[in-house]
Design an enzyme around this catalytic site. Structure first.
Site, PDB file in Angstrom:
ATOM      1  N   SER A 118       0.830  -1.199   0.000  1.00  0.00           N
ATOM      2  CA  SER A 118       0.000   0.000   0.000  1.00  0.00           C
ATOM      3  C   SER A 118       0.872   1.259   0.000  1.00  0.00           C
ATOM      4  O   SER A 118       1.690   1.440  -0.888  1.00  0.00           O
ATOM      5  CB  SER A 118      -0.953  -0.024   1.192  1.00  0.00           C
ATOM      6  OG  SER A 118      -1.868   1.036   1.135  1.00  0.00           O
ATOM      7  N   ASP A 176      -1.033   0.981  -4.730  1.00  0.00           N
ATOM      8  CA  ASP A 176      -1.800  -0.159  -5.238  1.00  0.00           C
ATOM      9  C   ASP A 176      -3.216   0.235  -5.631  1.00  0.00           C
ATOM     10  O   ASP A 176      -4.044  -0.617  -5.947  1.00  0.00           O
ATOM     11  CB  ASP A 176      -1.810  -1.318  -4.236  1.00  0.00           C
ATOM     12  CG  ASP A 176      -2.579  -1.003  -2.966  1.00  0.00           C
ATOM     13  OD1 ASP A 176      -2.531   0.149  -2.506  1.00  0.00           O
ATOM     14  OD2 ASP A 176      -3.213  -1.918  -2.416  1.00  0.00           O
TER      15      ASP A 176
END
Length: 576
Positions: A150, A304
């Site tokens: 992330s 992401d």
């Protein structure tokens, strides 16, 4: 010489055996001699699943992301799949982001699955996390994996597991899989790939996913309104560049300016200190471009592409970054309005959010006569709501950490469709002689003015983990009686599954899975939640205050009143 705990040394020595390759063994030997503290950090525990899966620093060791820790997880997952899906043709989809080693680690994971007789659909190159969630269902897979960390710093990577509904793992599967993994020895990992079972996927899935995003994120905005909106978009060196521009193009938005310096995926994230759209600094280049082209809205996504930051012009015409709660309530209110306009609200609908997000979501649900469901932090719990209540239609929902999900075609936070949704809101507002920001103020006037703030404290390493643990112990053993002079009237302890009401002096059971979260509610309507992060070495303090907004003209003064109140709470709790 730095002392190494004998138990940790035993774990280290187990990696100096022929089960592990020579490069790994040599790295460990060098680290013992040159970096003994770091090698202890690498082995003192096993990485585990948090709210977003397994995430950690890359390197050798049980507490690091590497081919062996991922291989062991994948072997355990393979064993579990064979148990729970007997006599079925097993399939798994795998995606990865722009981070260092993501592509090679994804191939390791694919190899292990294929070595266990499981067909693998491996994306040809980096793709957004929400597309992996979509692909699991689209391809009829029992499982999905995405390699991502992330918005964490460049040295991190991670491993998120999705189940056949397209949502992340939830109980009891997560516990059963962890038990399966813990029973394994590293020597049992099957690394020898069956290449015949590894299938490459790409544009074929992209097209279906993008079309679904356009379908779910578009709401009859006139083309003239689309043409009249100026958008700045940045992928922050991440995966969204593969889908978001094409999604906006297919939806009819032509006036989209991309931050070119951040277009190319790069795991070093060279133009930002942190690729986190929660932080204004990450969107600095996008905001500069917005002023240059006089944009109406700026959107940036994390690496992401599951979270998005939205900046819009305030009443003075200055670009301001909204927080996750603000974008969430705007998106939810817009969806509710659209569903009502289309006469789709029949009393069988719900919106979802999390226990640390704004209470304004419950107010919206009440005003539109739909159900409101609340779960623990993490979108896996919202996906679980959809699975647990098939008789209800999911409209949308989100959480304060800049994530949102539109409908149920993707079962995780989805910055692709949410980016389109935010732009639709801005385009329709401008066409109605309003703006995204003005519509937000009106929302406060209609539903109550809720203001939130998040304070995060970073505590790294073994000592940091112990300090965070002790902070939560202290909060439980010595609970606050007042916050900023207002009496605490209710405490919810999600680890003990108990809520204590101090007005009625009663106790009730919380019917939500256990989690290390403590929430205080005060007499004046304030809410303060304490929670250690599941994916970062942080402890987080979530604060929410609210009041009435009598009219739009009183917005500035009322906002300052709430900001002052939040400042006072921060000071009272010694968090500044």
């Amino acid at each position: 010489m730095i002392y190494i705990d004998p138990k940790i040394l035993e774990r280290i020595n187990s990696w100096l055996t022929p089960t592990f390759d020579k490069d790994t063994q040599q790295t460990i030997k060098d680290s013992i001699a040159l970096h003994p503290k770091e090698i202890q950090e690498s082995f003192y525990q096993d990485l585990d699943f948090g709210t977003g899966g397994m995430r950690g620093i890359m390197g050798v060791g049980t507490n690091r992301i590497n081919k062996y820790t991922l291989g062991k997880n994948t072997q355990g997952l393979s064993n579990y799949m064979h148990k729970v899906f007997p006599n079925q043709a097993l399939k798994v989809a795998i995606a990865y982001d722009c981070r260092h080693n993501s592509k090679s680690l994804a191939k390791v994971v694919a190899d292990v699955f294929s070595a266990n007789g499981i067909t693998v659909y491996l994306f040809e190159d980096l793709r957004p996390t929400p597309e992996l969630s979509f692909a699991v269902k689209h391809l009829g897979c029992q499982c999905g994996i995405v390699l991502t960390a992330s918005h964490n710093p460049p040295e991190y990577n991670g491993y998120k597991v999705y189940w056949e509904d397209g949502g992340q793992l939830v109980p009891p599967q997560d516990g059963d899989i962890i038990n399966e993994i813990n029973r394994l020895d590293y020597s049992e990992i099957k690394f020898e790939a069956n290449d015949n079972l590894i299938k490459t996927i790409g544009k074929d899935v992209d097209d279906v996913f993008i079309n679904a995003s356009v379908k779910n994120g578009s709401f009859n905005t006139p083309q003239e309104a689309k043409d009249n909106l100026t958008v700045v978009f940045t992928s922050l060196h991440g995966t969204s560049i593969t889908t978001v521009p094409e999604t906006l193009k297919r939806a009819g938005y032509k006036n989209v300016h991309i931050v070119e310096e951040q277009r190319i995926p790069n795991g070093d994230f060279p133009t930002v200190k942190s690729p986190n759209p929660e932080e204004p600094e990450a969107l600095k280049m996008a905001l500069e471009l917005a002023d240059k082209v006089n944009a109406d809205i700026v959107i940036g996504t994390d690496p992401d592409c599951d979270r998005l930051g939205v900046a819009v012009r305030n009443l003075e015409g200055k670009m301001v970054l909204l927080n996750g709660n603000q974008t969430m309530v705007m998106m939810t209110a817009f969806l509710l309005k659209q569903w009502k306009k289309q006469d789709k609200i029949k009393g069988e609908e719900f919106i979802g959010s999390t226990i640390v997000s704004t209470p304004m979501m419950a107010a919206l649900a009440k005003n539109y006569n739909v159900e409101y469901k609340e779960g623990l932090t993490g979108f896996k719990w919202i996906a679980k709501m959809i699975k647990d209540f098939p008789q209800l239609n999911f409209i949308g929902g989100g959480e304060e950490s800049f994530g949102f999900m539109v409908g149920d075609f993707v079962r995780d936070k989805d910055a692709v469709t949410s980016t389109l949704l935010a732009i639709e809101i801005a385009a329709q507002a401008k066409a109605n002689d309003s703006s995204f920001y003005k519509d937000l103020i009106q929302l406060y006037a209609d539903n109550g003015f809720y203001k939130e703030r998040l304070i995060s404290m970073t505590k790294k390493g073994i000592e940091g983990a112990q300090e965070i643990k002790q902070m939560m112990v202290d909060a439980r053993e010595n609970p606050l009686k007042t916050v900023n002079g207002s009496k605490v009237v209710r405490i919810e302890d999600y680890q003990l599954s108990k809520a204590k009401n101090f007005i009625t002096n009663t106790e009730e059971t919380i019917d939500i899975p256990k989690s290390n979260v403590l929430i205080y509610y005060t007499e004046d309507g304030s809410k303060i939640a304490l929670r250690p992060s599941g994916t970062e070495p942080k402890i987080k303090f979530y604060m929410s205050v609210n009041t009435k907004l009598d009219n739009v003209s009183a917005f500035a003064a009322t906002e300052q009143q709430l900001e002052d109140k939040l400042d006072a709470i921060v000071k009272d709790m010694n968090l500044s």
